[in-house]
Design a protein around this motif. Structure first.
Motif, PDB file in Angstrom:
ATOM      1  N   THR A  82     -33.042  -0.558   0.205  1.00 26.44           N
ATOM      2  CA  THR A  82     -33.037  -0.865  -1.231  1.00 26.44           C
ATOM      3  C   THR A  82     -34.215  -0.185  -1.920  1.00 26.44           C
ATOM      4  O   THR A  82     -34.058   0.456  -2.958  1.00 26.44           O
ATOM      5  CB  THR A  82     -33.109  -2.394  -1.449  1.00 26.44           C
ATOM      6  OG1 THR A  82     -31.927  -2.972  -0.907  1.00 26.44           O
ATOM      7  CG2 THR A  82     -33.229  -2.740  -2.923  1.00 26.44           C
ATOM      8  N   GLN A  91     -24.972  -1.310  -4.265  1.00 29.11           N
ATOM      9  CA  GLN A  91     -25.368  -2.589  -4.853  1.00 29.11           C
ATOM     10  C   GLN A  91     -24.806  -2.743  -6.264  1.00 29.11           C
ATOM     11  O   GLN A  91     -24.319  -3.810  -6.625  1.00 29.11           O
ATOM     12  CB  GLN A  91     -26.891  -2.711  -4.857  1.00 29.11           C
ATOM     13  CG  GLN A  91     -27.461  -2.872  -3.461  1.00 29.11           C
ATOM     14  CD  GLN A  91     -28.966  -2.711  -3.406  1.00 29.11           C
ATOM     15  OE1 GLN A  91     -29.537  -1.849  -4.083  1.00 29.11           O
ATOM     16  NE2 GLN A  91     -29.614  -3.540  -2.594  1.00 29.11           N
ATOM     17  N   ALA A  92     -24.848  -1.668  -7.052  1.00 31.45           N
ATOM     18  CA  ALA A  92     -24.311  -1.721  -8.417  1.00 31.45           C
ATOM     19  C   ALA A  92     -22.801  -1.960  -8.387  1.00 31.45           C
ATOM     20  O   ALA A  92     -22.275  -2.746  -9.189  1.00 31.45           O
ATOM     21  CB  ALA A  92     -24.639  -0.428  -9.164  1.00 31.45           C
ATOM     22  N   HIS A  95     -22.060  -5.533  -7.442  1.00 35.15           N
ATOM     23  CA  HIS A  95     -22.331  -6.395  -8.588  1.00 35.15           C
ATOM     24  C   HIS A  95     -21.225  -6.272  -9.634  1.00 35.15           C
ATOM     25  O   HIS A  95     -20.694  -7.276 -10.120  1.00 35.15           O
ATOM     26  CB  HIS A  95     -23.689  -6.034  -9.191  1.00 35.15           C
ATOM     27  CG  HIS A  95     -24.082  -6.910 -10.328  1.00 35.15           C
ATOM     28  ND1 HIS A  95     -23.855  -6.569 -11.637  1.00 35.15           N
ATOM     29  CD2 HIS A  95     -24.659  -8.131 -10.347  1.00 35.15           C
ATOM     30  CE1 HIS A  95     -24.289  -7.530 -12.427  1.00 35.15           C
ATOM     31  NE2 HIS A  95     -24.776  -8.490 -11.660  1.00 35.15           N
ATOM     32  N   ASN A  98     -18.006  -7.975  -8.565  1.00 37.36           N
ATOM     33  CA  ASN A  98     -18.166  -9.348  -8.065  1.00 37.36           C
ATOM     34  C   ASN A  98     -17.833  -9.434  -6.575  1.00 37.36           C
ATOM     35  O   ASN A  98     -17.115 -10.334  -6.133  1.00 37.36           O
ATOM     36  CB  ASN A  98     -17.301 -10.331  -8.850  1.00 37.36           C
ATOM     37  CG  ASN A  98     -17.792 -10.510 -10.254  1.00 37.36           C
ATOM     38  OD1 ASN A  98     -18.991 -10.550 -10.493  1.00 37.36           O
ATOM     39  ND2 ASN A  98     -16.872 -10.589 -11.200  1.00 37.36           N
ATOM     40  N   GLN A 101     -20.655 -13.551  -3.399  1.00 32.85           N
ATOM     41  CA  GLN A 101     -20.816 -14.878  -3.999  1.00 32.85           C
ATOM     42  C   GLN A 101     -22.119 -15.477  -3.504  1.00 32.85           C
ATOM     43  O   GLN A 101     -23.118 -15.387  -4.175  1.00 32.85           O
ATOM     44  CB  GLN A 101     -19.622 -15.771  -3.681  1.00 32.85           C
ATOM     45  CG  GLN A 101     -18.432 -15.423  -4.532  1.00 32.85           C
ATOM     46  CD  GLN A 101     -17.277 -16.362  -4.313  1.00 32.85           C
ATOM     47  OE1 GLN A 101     -17.389 -17.387  -3.662  1.00 32.85           O
ATOM     48  NE2 GLN A 101     -16.130 -16.008  -4.862  1.00 32.85           N
ATOM     49  N   GLY A 103     -23.896 -14.352  -1.047  1.00 25.58           N
ATOM     50  CA  GLY A 103     -24.772 -13.246  -0.709  1.00 25.58           C
ATOM     51  C   GLY A 103     -25.268 -13.235   0.727  1.00 25.58           C
ATOM     52  O   GLY A 103     -25.995 -12.314   1.103  1.00 25.58           O
ATOM     53  N   THR A 106     -23.957 -10.175   2.427  1.00 28.89           N
ATOM     54  CA  THR A 106     -24.083  -8.941   1.657  1.00 28.89           C
ATOM     55  C   THR A 106     -25.035  -7.918   2.271  1.00 28.89           C
ATOM     56  O   THR A 106     -24.675  -6.729   2.325  1.00 28.89           O
ATOM     57  CB  THR A 106     -24.484  -9.253   0.200  1.00 28.89           C
ATOM     58  OG1 THR A 106     -23.535 -10.182  -0.334  1.00 28.89           O
ATOM     59  CG2 THR A 106     -24.493  -7.998  -0.645  1.00 28.89           C
ATOM     60  N   THR A 140     -16.162 -14.617  -0.523  1.00 30.70           N
ATOM     61  CA  THR A 140     -15.675 -13.684  -1.531  1.00 30.70           C
ATOM     62  C   THR A 140     -14.291 -13.160  -1.193  1.00 30.70           C
ATOM     63  O   THR A 140     -13.463 -12.977  -2.066  1.00 30.70           O
ATOM     64  CB  THR A 140     -16.633 -12.479  -1.662  1.00 30.70           C
ATOM     65  OG1 THR A 140     -17.910 -12.959  -1.995  1.00 30.70           O
ATOM     66  CG2 THR A 140     -16.171 -11.519  -2.727  1.00 30.70           C
TER      67      THR A 140
END
Length: 162
Positions: A82, A91-92, A95, A98, A101, A103, A106, A140
């Protein structure tokens, strides 16, 4: 009782030297000794993928890798990837779609996706699903995650941000 063993490795670009118990997992070392809590522990059997990190350029289950096995190696965690901006587009996209949830999974999903996209820049949705077959997400679902990774693959091929 076994004596602690010395290890030297590079973690997220920084040299690290420590004495560790021979049975200490890389995940526990990263979390407890270095405070890198983005490496999560889920199943601790290598089945859920929450603990994925990169060791010498390839994704490994940190829960199944002993810290002493990383001696002399280079470890990249989700924090390091990161900070380097390596995961920014993923990551974008996660996001925007969605694709998370709670995370918990993730970080492992992102490491797996980055590792896979480095190998196959034009994956099919089926190939993405297969690449994520070692990562569990219980809240998710995978549709949004696959959408995000496919979007990033397309954007990277086109030379633009997702």
């Amino acid at each position: 009782m076994t004596e602690p063993l010395p290890i030297r490795l590079t973690v997220n670009g920084a040299p690290v030297r420590r004495f560790v118990e021979p049975r200490l997992s890389l995940a526990d070392f990263l979390r407890q000794d270095l405070g890198l809590t983005g490496t999560h522990l889920g199943c601790e059997m290598g089945a859920c993928g929450a603990c994925l990190v990169r060791l010498d350029g390839r994704a490994v289950h940190a829960c199944l890798t002993l810290a002493v096995q990383a001696d002399g190696g280079t470890v990249e965690t989700v924090e390091g990837l990161t900070e380097a901006g390596t995961l920014a587009d993923l990551q974008a996209a996660f996001h925007a779609r969605n694709a998370l949830q709670c995370g918990y999974c993730t970080p492992g999903m992102l490491v797996a996706a980055q590792d896979y996209l480095a190998q196959d820049g034009a994956p099919s949705r089926e190939a993405i699903r297969d690449a994520l077959s070692g990562n569990y997400c219980r809240c998710t679902g995978y549709e949004a995650i696959v959408d995000a990774i496919a979007e990033v693959a397309r954007a990277r091929r086109a030379g633009r941000q997702a």
